[in-house]
Design an enzyme around this catalytic site. Structure first.
Site, PDB file in Angstrom:
ATOM      1  CB  SER A  33      44.630  21.878 124.763  1.00 44.36           C
ATOM      2  OG  SER A  33      44.437  20.256 125.049  1.00 44.36           O
ATOM      3  CG  HIS A  60      40.975  19.970 124.196  1.00 43.90           C
ATOM      4  ND1 HIS A  60      41.725  19.666 123.486  1.00 43.90           N
ATOM      5  CD2 HIS A  60      40.028  20.608 123.618  1.00 43.90           C
ATOM      6  CE1 HIS A  60      41.496  20.156 122.182  1.00 43.90           C
ATOM      7  NE2 HIS A  60      40.296  20.559 122.342  1.00 43.90           N
ATOM      8  CG  ASP A 152      39.756  22.270 118.952  1.00 44.09           C
ATOM      9  OD1 ASP A 152      39.096  22.465 117.949  1.00 44.09           O
ATOM     10  OD2 ASP A 152      39.385  21.805 120.117  1.00 44.09           O
TER      11      ASP A 152
END
Length: 871
Positions: A33, A60, A152
């Site tokens: 990310s 992401h 995540d």
């Protein structure tokens, strides 16, 4: 899979890692990310291009912008980098990047794209892909977590671990944002934790090791001996016995640890365990396989909520408290799921009853129990829990969610060894999911028998979907064989319990006469000791270090009396006159020294009189249960009363005895004062030292506060600068867009076909008019323009283009086409603003009309000349 050692030279590194026909090539999922681009660049710079692995990157991405990640990574690695399209077959030596605004799964080595269902901000694409990768590739799955904020990927690496896959995590200290690496490291024991640029070498080393080992470990006599040694070392160092666990499971986990440490022989690993106690702790955690999630196998929880719990609630009397036991609860998700399901079922039934449930949740891992007690979970649990449940049963906190008080109070967590510790009894429901599958069949049978013992008649047993009750169908009835839900038989059956705590052994009954004789023989000592304690032993009191009375022997009314007011069982409040003055000082001394102190001839006031007493006081060092407690023993001294016959010597002796008693009391008082002075001096020194430490700490805190204030101001300034830069970049992008539009319109307005090519003669840009000459499409950008079909009768166009690149001199030629059109073709160098040659510009000017006029004029001239000659 044949994987070469990465420590060889560059030529060796470049050789192909060819997957065998029996095992598929590894598919590596990489989650990243914020700060992930830098980590990905470091990773792929160190990854050999021909490695036999496929890499799938899940990042992401902004759903509103076109992703340029493939182009950025293509500059770093020679491997082909492409953006995933639906139903894309994964190939080795390739890198695949998830497109924006999509979630992705894998099935049989093919990637599938889905539109996101969750709202923006709650999407967990890494977890979704890692879970599907774990299911699809099983032990061949590999998950890598790089820099990023949030959590995540945590649930995904748990799934990979559960399926015996490999998990690699970027060292949080080397990550720009350590949220994701830290969360993953806390959730599972990662096989490798290292900086991003070291992960490729360690991954290849692991794959080389596991490729050299057999797929199914064979446990020969030598291996079994070493395996037994490891079990013994685990029992000695962590206190748990794994001898009844499945040997293949143990062996696979040990092989994994050997691979991580690059240890080839199991005998060497035994030695490594002996020399590194911390490795025993890690192996213990690895063997526990603590993988769980909320509402795992949703069909099971639906069955409990819709059918089983409502029936139990309707049959239960008002005020009944259901007792439940969740074995192997790990970090508590299953226990809380059970509590939530019961609450939902109770609210659905809508009966006017006061019914509750007490859940006992146990696990072998005390660290997991501590996490479960806190009831705090990462934000990515929204993947398993509906928004309605989140809002009803959870409180949102920074970084995640916490179970609310209503649910938390229903569950009691405790560490417990299911094999050797006494169980909970009189249960209405017991869940033991995905625990039995790791145990030998004999132990499974014993545990099933134990579960029968702990459950009430008609109680519910829930097992994992891969587990069964074996041949014990006479003690359990199937409720749902597919979901592995069983009910204890109502008829009383006394199964044989073997190998469990002695309280559960079935002992054959002896005849009445033998029992009575044995009872008298066994109780003779205890009865005698009881009589001695009650009639002849001195009185004593056992207290805590704070003076709270814990145990009393004998009659102590002469020394202690209840204080007026609220009941207070503290010995300082209950001590009678004479004892209450010296007791605090004695307590302080024995607590500091652990020595036995004796006070002789202490006069204690009684009801209307006094009593001389010897006192012995000591702080207990053992046994363990009494450590730190204080024992006080009172021994009465008989008063010798001499008759007062008026004789002067008698009166003088009495006066002398009183004087000695007063002198002793004075001496004790002086000793107490001296002791108090010493304690006061010590306390003053400690207070001075503490004051200095506090002053130093205060200065440090002030300095830290100033630094934080400065850092805050710098961050605010940096944020403002970034905002300014962002605005400038947005403005430049807008200007660039407008300039691009202006140039396009300008070129189209001239109606001159223009073709821009680079130094390799690949098409870079073209105007719309070029399509009337060449068969061009948008997808042809990047292709050599010489590969295109055209109407030009100009075979020398390629050689002329290369000549212009070489000489930097323009070439202009009039060329006709197949359909009798004429173009003035001009080839000239493409110069940048800094006067660099960066390709060619080819213009095609339509001169068909002029050419036709020229031809007609020529014909007219020729006709005129012929006419003149005739004249």
């Amino acid at each position: 899979m044949n994987i070469r050692n990465p420590k060889t030279d560059n030529s060796e590194m470049g050789k192909k890692i060819v997957p065998s026909t029996k095992t598929p090539f590894p598919i590596v999922g990489i989650g990243a990310s914020a700060g992930g681009l830098e980590a990905l660049e470091q990773f792929f710079q160190k990854m050999p291009p021909q490695n036999g692995m496929a890499f799938v990157i899940i990042q992401h991405l902004d759903p509103n912008h076109i992703g340029i990640m493939p182009e950025l990574l293509q500059r770093i690695t020679p491997m082909k980098v492409s953006q995933v399209t639906d139903k894309l077959k994964v190939k080795p030596d390739c890198v695949y990047v998830i497109p924006p605004n999509k979630s992705m799964s894998i099935l049989k080595g093919e990637l599938y794209l889905f539109g996101p269902v969750e709202p923006r901000g709650l999407r967990l694409p890494i977890d979704i892909f890692f879970r599907s990768l774990a299911i699809d590739q099983q032990e061949k799955s590999i998950g890598i977590i790089l820099s990023g904020m949030g959590s995540d990927g945590t649930l995904g690496v748990k799934a990979i671990k559960e399926n015996n896959g490999l998990v690699l995590v970027q060292d949080p200290d080397s990550a720009k944002f350590d949220g994701m690496p830290h969360s993953a490291s806390q959730a599972v024991i990662a096989d490798v934790v290292a900086p991003a640029d070291q992960l490729p070498e360690k991954l290849i080393a692991l794959l080389i090791y596991f490729d050299g080992s057999k797929s199914e470990p064979s446990i020969d006599i030598k291996n079994k001996s070493n395996l037994d040694k490891i079990i013994i070392l685990l029992r000695e160092q962590v206190g748990h016995d794994f001898s009844s666990y499945k040997k293949n499971t143990l062996f696979r986990r040990i092989e994994r640890r050997k691979g991580i440490h690059q240890i080839e022989k199991i005998s060497n690993y035994v030695r490594f365990l002996q020399e590194n106690p911390k490795e025993a702790e890690i192996l213990f955690k690895e063997l526990l396989i603590g993988v769980t999630s909320f509402f795992r196998d949703p069909e099971v929880w639906d069955k409990l909520r819709e059918t089983i719990f409502p029936a139990m609630i309707e049959e239960a009397p008002n005020g009944y408290i259901f007792r439940a036991w969740v074995t192997g609860c790990s970090t508590g998700e299953e226990a809380y799921s059970l509590a939530i399901t019961f609450r939902e079922a109770f609210e659905k039934v809508k009966l006017h009853k006061t019914i509750s449930m007490q859940i006992f949740a146990t696990d072998l891992d005390s660290d997991a129990i501590e996490i479960a007690r806190k009831g705090i979970f990462p934000a990515n649990i929204v993947a398993d829990i509906s928004p309605e449940r989140i809002s009803r049963f959870f409180n949102e906190i920074p970084g995640g969610y916490q179970i609310n008080t209503l649910i938390r109070e229903m569950v009691v967590f405790a560490p417990q060894n299911l094999i050797k510790d006494p169980p909970f009894t009189k249960l209405d429901i017991l869940t033991c999911r995905n625990v039995l599958i790791y145990m030998e069949s004999d132990l499974q049978k014993k545990l099933i028998t134990l579960f029968h013992y702990t459950l009430n008649p008609g109680g519910i047993l829930v097992l994992g979907t891969a587990e069964s009750i074996g041949n014990e169908k006479n003690i359990f009835i199937e409720v749902d064989n597919k979901l592995k839900i069983f009910k204890r038989t109502i008829t009383a059956i006394a199964p044989e319990l073997v190998g469990f705590p002695s309280s559960f052994y079935n002992i054959k009954k002896a005849n009445t006469d033998q029992k009575r004789a044995t009872k008298v023989s066994e109780n003779l000592q205890s009865v005698t000791e009881q009589i001695l304690l009650q009639r002849f032993a001195p009185c004593s009191v056992l207290t805590s270090s704070k003076g709270d009375i814990l145990y009393i022997t004998g009659r102590i009314g002469k020394y202690l009396e209840p204080a007026a007011g609220k009941a207070n069982w503290n010995i300082f409040a209950m001590a009678r006159e004479g004892l209450n003055d010296i007791l605090p000082g004695l307590f302080r001394k024995v607590l500091l020294s652990y020595e036995s102190l004796q006070i002789h001839n202490l006069r204690i006031g009684t009801n209307g009189g006094s009593q001389l007493t010897d006192i012995t006081i000591q702080c207990m060092e053992g046994p363990e249960i009494l450590r730190g407690m204080v024992l006080i023993v009172f021994s009465d001294i008989p008063l010798v009363v001499e008759p007062d016959n008026g004789h002067p010597k008698t009166r003088k002796g009495i006066a002398s005895a009183k004087q000695k008693e007063l002198e002793k009391e004075l001496q004790r008082s002086l000793e107490d004062i001296q002791s108090l002075r010493e304690e006061m001096q010590t306390s003053q020194e400690e207070l001075k030292s503490t004051n200095e430490e506090l002053q130093s700490t205060n200065e440090e805190l002030q300095s830290t506060n100033e630094e934080l204030t400065t850092s805050k101001e710098e961050m605010q300034s940096l944020n403002e600068e970034l905002q300014t830069v962002n605005v400038e970049l947005q403005s430049k992008i807008a200007d660039f867009g407008r300039a691009n539009d202006d140039m396009k319109n300008l070129l189209n307005s001239t109606e001159i076909a223009t073709l821009f090519i680079d130094k390799e003669l690949n098409i870079r840009r073209y105007t719309d008019q070029v399509t009337t000459i060449f068969k061009l499409r948008t997808t042809d950008i990047g292709r050599p323009f010489t590969d295109l079909v055209s109407n030009l009768q100009y075979s020398e166009i390629e050689s002329h283009a290369r000549q212009v690149l070489k000489t930097l001199s323009s070439i202009e030629t009039a060329i006709s086409t197949i359909d009798n059109r004429w173009f003035n073709i001009r080839i000239m160098p493409y110069r940048t603003l800094d006067d660099r040659i960066d390709g060619l510009v080819i213009t095609f000017t339509d001169i068909t009309l002029a050419k036709k006029l020229e031809i007609e004029l020529k014909k007219a001239n020729e006709a005129l000349m012929v006419a003149r000659k005739k004249e």
